[in-house]
Structure formats: C-alpha cells, structure tokens
Design a protein around this motif. Structure first.
Motif, PDB file in Angstrom:
ATOM      1  N   PRO A 283      -3.850   2.373  -4.994  1.00  0.00           N
ATOM      2  CA  PRO A 283      -3.988   1.668  -3.703  1.00  0.00           C
ATOM      3  C   PRO A 283      -2.658   1.004  -3.345  1.00  0.00           C
ATOM      4  O   PRO A 283      -1.870   0.641  -4.219  1.00  0.00           O
ATOM      5  CB  PRO A 283      -5.067   0.627  -3.970  1.00  0.00           C
ATOM      6  CG  PRO A 283      -5.749   1.045  -5.219  1.00  0.00           C
ATOM      7  CD  PRO A 283      -4.779   1.869  -5.996  1.00  0.00           C
ATOM      8  N   GLU A 284      -2.405   0.837  -2.086  1.00  0.00           N
ATOM      9  CA  GLU A 284      -1.147   0.287  -1.580  1.00  0.00           C
ATOM     10  C   GLU A 284      -0.788  -1.036  -2.263  1.00  0.00           C
ATOM     11  O   GLU A 284       0.357  -1.253  -2.653  1.00  0.00           O
ATOM     12  CB  GLU A 284      -1.238   0.104  -0.070  1.00  0.00           C
ATOM     13  CG  GLU A 284       0.061  -0.328   0.581  1.00  0.00           C
ATOM     14  CD  GLU A 284       1.131   0.752   0.538  1.00  0.00           C
ATOM     15  OE1 GLU A 284       2.302   0.397   0.299  1.00  0.00           O
ATOM     16  OE2 GLU A 284       0.800   1.934   0.707  1.00  0.00           O
TER      17      GLU A 284
ATOM     18  N   LEU B 209      -1.280  -2.075  -5.164  1.00  0.00           N
ATOM     19  CA  LEU B 209      -0.884  -1.953  -6.572  1.00  0.00           C
ATOM     20  C   LEU B 209       0.449  -1.215  -6.768  1.00  0.00           C
ATOM     21  O   LEU B 209       0.963  -1.152  -7.868  1.00  0.00           O
ATOM     22  CB  LEU B 209      -1.975  -1.244  -7.372  1.00  0.00           C
ATOM     23  CG  LEU B 209      -3.277  -2.005  -7.568  1.00  0.00           C
ATOM     24  CD1 LEU B 209      -4.278  -1.132  -8.311  1.00  0.00           C
ATOM     25  CD2 LEU B 209      -3.034  -3.305  -8.316  1.00  0.00           C
ATOM     26  N   ARG B 210       0.960  -0.634  -5.703  1.00  0.00           N
ATOM     27  CA  ARG B 210       2.207   0.114  -5.801  1.00  0.00           C
ATOM     28  C   ARG B 210       3.402  -0.826  -5.913  1.00  0.00           C
ATOM     29  O   ARG B 210       3.425  -1.894  -5.301  1.00  0.00           O
ATOM     30  CB  ARG B 210       2.377   1.017  -4.589  1.00  0.00           C
ATOM     31  CG  ARG B 210       1.323   2.094  -4.519  1.00  0.00           C
ATOM     32  CD  ARG B 210       1.521   2.983  -3.347  1.00  0.00           C
ATOM     33  NE  ARG B 210       0.326   3.808  -3.169  1.00  0.00           N
ATOM     34  CZ  ARG B 210       0.027   4.458  -2.090  1.00  0.00           C
ATOM     35  NH1 ARG B 210       0.824   4.400  -1.042  1.00  0.00           N
ATOM     36  NH2 ARG B 210      -1.062   5.170  -2.022  1.00  0.00           N
ATOM     37  N   THR B 211       4.394  -0.382  -6.692  1.00  0.00           N
ATOM     38  CA  THR B 211       5.637  -1.150  -6.820  1.00  0.00           C
ATOM     39  C   THR B 211       6.456  -0.960  -5.548  1.00  0.00           C
ATOM     40  O   THR B 211       6.708   0.179  -5.143  1.00  0.00           O
ATOM     41  CB  THR B 211       6.445  -0.655  -8.035  1.00  0.00           C
ATOM     42  OG1 THR B 211       5.610  -0.726  -9.184  1.00  0.00           O
ATOM     43  CG2 THR B 211       7.699  -1.483  -8.224  1.00  0.00           C
ATOM     44  N   PRO B 212       6.865  -2.060  -4.919  1.00  0.00           N
ATOM     45  CA  PRO B 212       7.667  -1.914  -3.693  1.00  0.00           C
ATOM     46  C   PRO B 212       9.004  -1.241  -4.022  1.00  0.00           C
ATOM     47  O   PRO B 212       9.616  -1.509  -5.034  1.00  0.00           O
ATOM     48  CB  PRO B 212       7.885  -3.339  -3.223  1.00  0.00           C
ATOM     49  CG  PRO B 212       7.060  -4.220  -4.093  1.00  0.00           C
ATOM     50  CD  PRO B 212       6.607  -3.442  -5.260  1.00  0.00           C
ATOM     51  N   THR B 213       9.409  -0.337  -3.146  1.00  0.00           N
ATOM     52  CA  THR B 213      10.708   0.315  -3.302  1.00  0.00           C
ATOM     53  C   THR B 213      11.709  -0.334  -2.381  1.00  0.00           C
ATOM     54  O   THR B 213      11.407  -0.608  -1.220  1.00  0.00           O
ATOM     55  CB  THR B 213      10.603   1.822  -2.982  1.00  0.00           C
ATOM     56  OG1 THR B 213      10.062   1.982  -1.692  1.00  0.00           O
ATOM     57  CG2 THR B 213       9.733   2.535  -4.001  1.00  0.00           C
ATOM     58  N   PRO B 214      12.902  -0.608  -2.933  1.00  0.00           N
ATOM     59  CA  PRO B 214      13.916  -1.295  -2.100  1.00  0.00           C
ATOM     60  C   PRO B 214      14.482  -0.432  -1.017  1.00  0.00           C
ATOM     61  O   PRO B 214      14.375   0.677  -0.869  1.00  0.00           O
ATOM     62  CB  PRO B 214      14.983  -1.684  -3.093  1.00  0.00           C
ATOM     63  CG  PRO B 214      14.678  -1.015  -4.382  1.00  0.00           C
ATOM     64  CD  PRO B 214      13.332  -0.410  -4.272  1.00  0.00           C
TER      65      PRO B 214
END
Length: 100
Positions: A92-93, A95-100
């Motif tokens: 799910p959105e 829980l995703r690791t943000p990408t720089p």
C-alpha cells in the motif's frame, strides 16, 4: 455460515424474480433490492437478494465458490480460480519508502 451466491435475473415480478443460479433456476425474493431488469446480477443469501452486483463481481464470486468446491474435492492448485490475483503483490502507498 451463509454464503452469497450470484444469480442472474431471467424474469422479474414485483416481489420475486426468476433467476438462473449455479444450481439452476430459482425463485428469489427481491423486496430488499427492488425490481431488476432481466440480465441483472443479484447477490443472494437464502433465496433472497441482498445486493445488485455487476457481471464482473458475479464472475469473481462464482470462481471463488468453485475454488471451495475444488478444495473439498482435494485440489491443491487453485490458480485457475483466481486469475485476478495473477500479479506481483504491491505494498500500500503508506508503507512504501519515499523516493527522493
């Protein structure tokens, strides 16, 4: 336990509809959903319609019910019954690791 069974309306009256379900034709109480056009799909519990559903959802529910029958018959490969799940799982959105 009560399972919802999809049934397609063949002919509709004021309070009951003649429907085609997995076990053949049946008389379905439609007082909770109202009159429906022939071809409509209903989700039925104990010979009473509880919800109007689309054909895609009716097919998915029918496939899941067929999978239960297959499990009861000893089948172990159920992939044919859940074609909509043939994809890589996605997080799910939130829980995703943000990408720089």
């Amino acid at each position: 336990m009560c399972l919802g069974i999809p049934a397609q309306v063949i002919e509709c009256g004021e309070h009951y509809a003649r429907c085609q379900g997995p076990d053949g034709e049946q008389r379905i109480d439609i007082r909770l959903v109202g009159a429906q056009a022939p071809g409509s799909w209903l989700l039925c519990f104990l010979d009473a319609a509880r919800e109007v559903i689309d054909a895609e959802r009716a097919a998915a529910i029918t496939a899941a019910l067929s999978a239960l029958d297959a499990v009861n018959a000893g089948e172990t490969d159920l992939s044919a019954f859940f074609a909509d799940l043939e994809r890589e799982p996605q997080l799910p959105e939130f829980l995703r690791t943000p990408t720089p």
